[in-house]
Each structure stands twice: as structure tokens, then as C-alpha cells.
Design an enzyme around this catalytic site. Structure first.
Site, PDB file in Angstrom:
ATOM      1  N   THR A   1      34.457  33.876  41.853  1.00 28.21           N
ATOM      2  CA  THR A   1      33.121  32.792  41.525  1.00 28.21           C
ATOM      3  C   THR A   1      33.832  32.242  39.840  1.00 28.21           C
ATOM      4  O   THR A   1      33.026  31.623  39.055  1.00 28.21           O
ATOM      5  CB  THR A   1      31.521  33.311  41.733  1.00 28.21           C
ATOM      6  OG1 THR A   1      31.766  34.180  40.276  1.00 28.21           O
ATOM      7  CG2 THR A   1      31.640  34.542  42.512  1.00 28.21           C
TER       8      THR A   1
ATOM      9  N   HIS B   1      29.575  43.494  40.360  1.00 24.97           N
ATOM     10  CA  HIS B   1      30.519  42.960  41.614  1.00 24.97           C
ATOM     11  C   HIS B   1      31.610  43.573  41.808  1.00 24.97           C
ATOM     12  O   HIS B   1      31.697  44.032  39.843  1.00 24.97           O
ATOM     13  CB  HIS B   1      31.378  41.191  41.439  1.00 24.97           C
ATOM     14  CG  HIS B   1      30.066  40.485  41.619  1.00 24.97           C
ATOM     15  ND1 HIS B   1      30.191  38.318  40.804  1.00 24.97           N
ATOM     16  CD2 HIS B   1      28.654  40.248  43.004  1.00 24.97           C
ATOM     17  CE1 HIS B   1      29.539  38.220  41.051  1.00 24.97           C
ATOM     18  NE2 HIS B   1      28.525  38.675  42.930  1.00 24.97           N
TER      19      HIS B   1
ATOM     20  N   HIS C   1      32.168  44.323  37.473  1.00 20.40           N
ATOM     21  CA  HIS C   1      31.212  43.854  36.468  1.00 20.40           C
ATOM     22  C   HIS C   1      30.238  43.076  36.565  1.00 20.40           C
ATOM     23  O   HIS C   1      30.014  43.262  38.241  1.00 20.40           O
ATOM     24  CB  HIS C   1      32.511  41.980  35.855  1.00 20.40           C
ATOM     25  CG  HIS C   1      33.000  41.444  36.590  1.00 20.40           C
ATOM     26  ND1 HIS C   1      33.708  41.692  37.857  1.00 20.40           N
ATOM     27  CD2 HIS C   1      31.776  40.813  37.337  1.00 20.40           C
ATOM     28  CE1 HIS C   1      33.458  40.449  38.838  1.00 20.40           C
ATOM     29  NE2 HIS C   1      32.663  39.613  38.456  1.00 20.40           N
TER      30      HIS C   1
ATOM     31  N   HIS D   1      27.427  39.785  36.138  1.00 22.99           N
ATOM     32  CA  HIS D   1      26.750  38.097  35.914  1.00 22.99           C
ATOM     33  C   HIS D   1      24.947  38.175  35.663  1.00 22.99           C
ATOM     34  O   HIS D   1      24.835  38.684  35.889  1.00 22.99           O
ATOM     35  CB  HIS D   1      27.273  37.341  36.581  1.00 22.99           C
ATOM     36  CG  HIS D   1      28.848  36.997  37.342  1.00 22.99           C
ATOM     37  ND1 HIS D   1      29.340  36.085  36.914  1.00 22.99           N
ATOM     38  CD2 HIS D   1      28.985  38.156  38.227  1.00 22.99           C
ATOM     39  CE1 HIS D   1      30.265  36.721  37.285  1.00 22.99           C
ATOM     40  NE2 HIS D   1      29.943  37.498  38.861  1.00 22.99           N
TER      41      HIS D   1
ATOM     42  N   GLU E   1      24.847  35.292  40.915  1.00 22.80           N
ATOM     43  CA  GLU E   1      25.376  34.339  41.186  1.00 22.80           C
ATOM     44  C   GLU E   1      24.886  33.614  42.990  1.00 22.80           C
ATOM     45  O   GLU E   1      24.043  32.455  43.301  1.00 22.80           O
ATOM     46  CB  GLU E   1      27.122  34.128  40.971  1.00 22.80           C
ATOM     47  CG  GLU E   1      27.383  34.639  39.892  1.00 22.80           C
ATOM     48  CD  GLU E   1      28.856  34.484  39.432  1.00 22.80           C
ATOM     49  OE1 GLU E   1      29.490  35.238  40.196  1.00 22.80           O
ATOM     50  OE2 GLU E   1      28.719  33.840  39.184  1.00 22.80           O
TER      51      GLU E   1
ATOM     52  N   HIS F   1      34.192  36.854  29.608  1.00 29.74           N
ATOM     53  CA  HIS F   1      33.719  36.358  30.421  1.00 29.74           C
ATOM     54  C   HIS F   1      32.326  36.997  31.235  1.00 29.74           C
ATOM     55  O   HIS F   1      32.081  36.596  31.436  1.00 29.74           O
ATOM     56  CB  HIS F   1      34.714  35.660  32.237  1.00 29.74           C
ATOM     57  CG  HIS F   1      35.784  35.116  31.325  1.00 29.74           C
ATOM     58  ND1 HIS F   1      35.165  33.570  30.776  1.00 29.74           N
ATOM     59  CD2 HIS F   1      36.818  35.687  31.412  1.00 29.74           C
ATOM     60  CE1 HIS F   1      36.914  33.007  30.619  1.00 29.74           C
ATOM     61  NE2 HIS F   1      37.806  34.714  30.633  1.00 29.74           N
TER      62      HIS F   1
END
Ligand SMILES: NS(=O)(=O)N=C1NCCCN1
Ligand SMILES: [Zn+2]
Length: 261
Positions: free
Chosen positions: A199, A119, A94, A96, A106, A64
Site C-alpha cells: 500500500t 501490518h 509497522h 498506519h 487502510e 513514512h
């Protein structure tokens, strides 16, 4: 097998509620933060990060995102202050991100999204015995969100991007020692804070969100290296580029967003 989820059309954020009904809950994340609708709270002190003795362990592709894990068996690296009543232990960080040139954060700010979002995930080890237990408690986790925008090259991000080729495929893990994520923070830690959720599935409503107002600047080239990762395992014949691994903003449902000064 099991509750597989992803960011595609069939298994993406609009489908998560089928296996994770809390997706339609009252404190879901991320959200759109509208600065002039936040309430300034002078009782909100500064965020304090004690990362000087943090111990990074490894970097991994979990299918992910790319995740850097930390030793969390004691209080060697914690976040405290701000909206937090206890110190929270750093567990992992990590990212996104989006596709080429399009956005990938996000949280959004007045409808605007950034290229990426970092994050830093922490857990309340004063009240809970394990990360897993904390992850299901309403005050169990504290996630520090940092926006990334594209511009000049970031002088330290290469330490992450240079390792990404070693974790191209889902399930790959590589040693990653001696990295201190303090080098990824902007100079000002002014922030917004609100009560929300993970999330990604299981979307537990256990997160005290602390979203830093100022972005860090990274180059398009550095961001492009994140897109060389794939969601799929080495043994799979599919090679699905890892990008757009972000959940869109969720309904505020009456929540207040507070602003540090
Ligand atoms: N994007 S997020 O809210 O941090 N989601 C997470 N899910 C699993 C454990 C860590 N974090
Ligand atoms: Zn995240």
C-alpha cells in the site's frame, strides 16, 4: 532526490501513479471489504503464527511510518496455513494511523474505517532468496492486517509507544530487542483474504492479504503518541507531524475476497 513520495497534497496517494504506474493496476491495496459480498470458503484453514522464537532487532522512523524489524535469516518466526501454500517469514511490522479523532486504517469494512491498522509483513523464503526478490513476485509476500480501535488502554502497546520518543525523526533507529508481536493480536484470528499489493510505493502486486476481522482496542492516549513522530529529518527545519499515513481504498477490479469461517 530519487522517487520521494509521501502523504501530502503534492506527493500523496493521488500522485503516486506518476512515478509508480502500477498504482492503477488490477490488484492494488487497500480495498473496502464488504462482508456480505465476500465468499465463505470452508477449505480456508486457520492462520497459524509461530512467533515463539521471533527476534526483534530495532525500531525505526523511515519517514513514512514506525517500523520494527526482525531477524529473518531462518524460519524462527513464520506465518502459515489459511490461504498460504508455504510458510512466510516475519520481516517487520509497522502501523498506519489518522489525525486526532479521525480515522487512519487502510482497509475499510463496509465503508467504515478504524483509527489505525497494524501490518505484519512476511515473505516467502521457500520460493525466493531475498525479501527484495519476493517483494516483486505475485506470491512473494503475506501481510497480516490488524485493525486498531480506540477505547481502553492496550496492556502491551506501551512497549511500542514508550519507545516512540527515541525515533521521533525520519532516519532514526533504536535497538528494540525481545518484543513478540503476538501480544498485539486479537483473540480470534478469523479473517478475510484477497490478492493485492503493497500500500506504499513501489506498490508491487506481490501481497497475499490476510485481514483479521476483530480489532484490538488501544487508548486515544496511546494512539496520540504515534502522532508525536514527524515525517521530516532532525536536520530539516520543517517539523511535519506524522499522521494520516494511509492510502485510501482502491478499486476491486473483479477480485474475490474470501472469508474464513
Ligand atoms: N503497507 S504495506 O503494504 O505493508 N507496504 C510495505 N511497503 C514496503 C515494505 C513493507 N510493506
Ligand atoms: Zn502497511
Amino acid at each position: 532526490t530519487g522517487n520521494h513520495w509521501g502523504y501530502g497534497k503534492e506527493d500523496g496517494p493521488t500522485a503516486w501513479h506518476k512515478n509508480y504506474p502500477v498504482a492503477e493496476g488490477d490488484r492494488q491495496s487497500p480495498i473496502d471489504i464488504i462482508p456480505n459480498q465476500t465468499s465463505h470458503d470452508s477449505s480456508l484453514g486457520p492462520i497459524v503464527l509461530n512467533y515463539d522464537h521471533c527476534t526483534s532487532i530495532n525500531i525505526a522512523n523511515n519517514g513514512h511510518s514506525v517500523v520494527v524489524e526482525f531477524e529473518d535469516s531462518d524460519d524462527r518466526s513464520v506465518i502459515r496455513g489459511g490461504p498460504l501454500d508455504n510458510p512466510y517469514r516475519l520481516k517487520q511490522f509497522h502501523f498506519h494511523w489518522g489525525g486526532k479523532g479521525c480515522h487512519g486504517s487502510e482497509h475499510t469494512v463496509a465503508g467504515n474505517s478504524y483509527a489505525s491498522e497494524l501490518h505484519l509483513v512476511h515473505w516467502n523464503a521457500v520460493k525466493y532468496k531475498t525479501f527484495g526478490e519476493a517483494a516483486t513476485a505475485p506470491d512473494g509476500l503475506a501481510v497480516l492486517g490488524i485493525f486498531l480501535e480506540t477505547g481502553d488502554e492496550h496492556r502491551w502497546l506501551h512497549m511500542i509507544t514508550d519507545a516512540l520518543y527515541t525515533v521521533k525523526f525520519k532516519g532514526s533507529v533504536t535497538d528494540f530487542k525481545g518484543f513478540n508481536p503476538k501480544c498485539l493480536l486479537p483473540s480470534s484470528l478469523q479473517y478475510w483474504t484477497y490478492l493485492g499489493s503493497l500500500t506504499t510505493p513501489p506498490l508491487h502486486e506481490s501481497v497475499i492479504w490476510i485481514v483479521v476481522k476483530d480489532p484490538i482496542v488501544v487508548s486515544e492516549k496511546q494512539l496520540g503518541k504515534f502522532r508525536t513522530l514527524v515525517f521530516t529529518g532532525e536536520e530539516e527545519d520543517q517539523r511535519t507531524r506524522m499522521e494520516n499515513n494511509f492510502r485510501p481504498p482502491q478499486l476491486l477490479k473483479g477480485r474475490k475476497v474470501r472469508s474464513s469461517n
